[in-house]
Design an enzyme around this catalytic site. Structure first.
Site, mmCIF file in Angstrom:
data_model
loop_
_atom_site.group_PDB
_atom_site.id
_atom_site.type_symbol
_atom_site.label_atom_id
_atom_site.label_comp_id
_atom_site.label_asym_id
_atom_site.label_seq_id
_atom_site.Cartn_x
_atom_site.Cartn_y
_atom_site.Cartn_z
ATOM 1 N N TYR A 129 0.898 -1.256 0.118
ATOM 2 C CA TYR A 129 -0.047 -0.005 0.112
ATOM 3 C C TYR A 129 1.006 1.252 -0.335
ATOM 4 O O TYR A 129 1.996 1.052 0.442
ATOM 5 C CB TYR A 129 -0.812 0.035 1.356
ATOM 6 C CG TYR A 129 -2.041 -1.054 1.268
ATOM 7 C CD1 TYR A 129 -3.188 -0.873 0.920
ATOM 8 C CD2 TYR A 129 -1.643 -2.324 2.017
ATOM 9 C CE1 TYR A 129 -4.011 -1.828 1.092
ATOM 10 C CE2 TYR A 129 -2.360 -3.211 2.349
ATOM 11 C CZ TYR A 129 -3.832 -2.977 1.634
ATOM 12 O OH TYR A 129 -4.712 -4.109 1.823
ATOM 13 N N ASP A 160 -9.977 6.633 10.339
ATOM 14 C CA ASP A 160 -9.903 7.089 9.030
ATOM 15 C C ASP A 160 -10.471 8.397 8.713
ATOM 16 O O ASP A 160 -11.076 9.018 9.639
ATOM 17 C CB ASP A 160 -10.269 6.088 7.857
ATOM 18 C CG ASP A 160 -11.517 5.896 7.822
ATOM 19 O OD1 ASP A 160 -12.491 6.809 8.245
ATOM 20 O OD2 ASP A 160 -11.950 4.671 7.672
#
Length: 277
Positions: free
Chosen positions: A66, A80
């Site tokens: 990622y 998040d």
């Protein structure tokens, strides 16, 4: 036609939304994806079609890569950018402090998944409980971070390259890193670059998708033991076959004339069909 597509998932839709759109574009129904991406995340989403859906579970354990942007100085309830801020700090940290902190996130570490996750607890998804105000007890588990390095840094945002084992929550890394630094942190963007051998450089965008973008099933590199049988009829009918191979093994990919025809278990010099394609 059986195989996999490497889709470059756009932001703002779910992984299942990708499946819905692909069904309309390709005129196919039997599809399944490998590893869910959150709606705000982008990048590699591997989608199997037709008989390839029976083999998706064999790829679930692949490592992933990622690029993740973490915003320091705050914590959100979902870890998040889509969550509500629960903590804000005006303290700043230096890049040297971040480099020192990242050393503690490499190798085999214990990680606790976010409460806003799809983990099942007593038959219920953790995020379903969290939305009702119930804080589920989630046990930590071991994951492996093969690489975690800084791509760029301009406070409060830091971009990282992360290579990790399956089951790793990048949101938890963001939160844990912020907590370690004493300023808080949350994941503000995420792009999946690789799933095993499936690379973003070989991906296709939904708007450009065509049937010939498929990676045919027989060309996929499955990292499991395989065996070739000359007469597939008995196997395809679900019958065991006697072989000369010693040792017990599962799963074993079964081929005939370089074409995969199923998954089996080898036990006591016999091959037993488990899934037939």
């Amino acid at each position: 036609m059986n195989g996999f597509f490497i889709i470059d998932k756009p932001a703002g839709i779910t992984s299942f939304d990708v499946i819905r759109r692909m069904r309309k574009i390709l005129g196919l129904k039997k599809m399944g994806h490998l590893g869910t991406l959150d709606p705000f995340a982008t990048g590699v989403l591997v989608v199997g079609i037709n008989k390839a859906t029976k083999l998706i579970h064999l790829l679930m354990g692949e490592d992933k890569t990622y690029t993740a942007e973490i915003t320091l100085g705050a914590i959100t309830d979902t870890y998040d950018i889509e969550g509500q801020k629960t903590f804000v700090s005006d303290k700043k940290v230096s890049i040297s402090e971040i480099k020192d902190a990242l050393k503690h996130f490499k190798g085999v570490i214990k990680q606790t998944p976010p409460i806003f996750s799809a983990l099942k607890i007593n038959g219920k998804r953790s995020y379903e409980l969290a939305r009702k105000g119930i804080k589920p007890e989630i046990k930590g588990r071991e994951i492996k971070i093969g690489k975690i390095q800084i791509i760029s840094f301009y406070y409060p945002k830091i971009k990282l390259l992360i290579e990790c084992s399956t089951g790793t929550y990048i949101r938890s890394i963001a939160c844990d890193l912020g907590n370690y630094l004493g300023v808080g942190g949350y994941l503000s963007s995420l792009r999946r670059e690789k799933v095993g051998d499936f690379d973003i450089n070989n991906s296709v965008k939904l708007e450009d998708l065509k049937l010939n973008d498929i990676l045919l099933l027989d060309d996929i590199n499955f990292k499991y033991k395989s065996i070739n049988i000359k007469d597939p009829e008995k196997f395809l009918n679900g019958n065991s076959l006697k072989i000369n191979t010693l040792g017990n093994c599962y799963p074993v990919l079964v081929y005939n004339n370089k074409k995969i025809i199923g998954i089996a278990e080898i036990r006591d010099r016999y091959i037993y069909p488990k899934k037939v394609l």
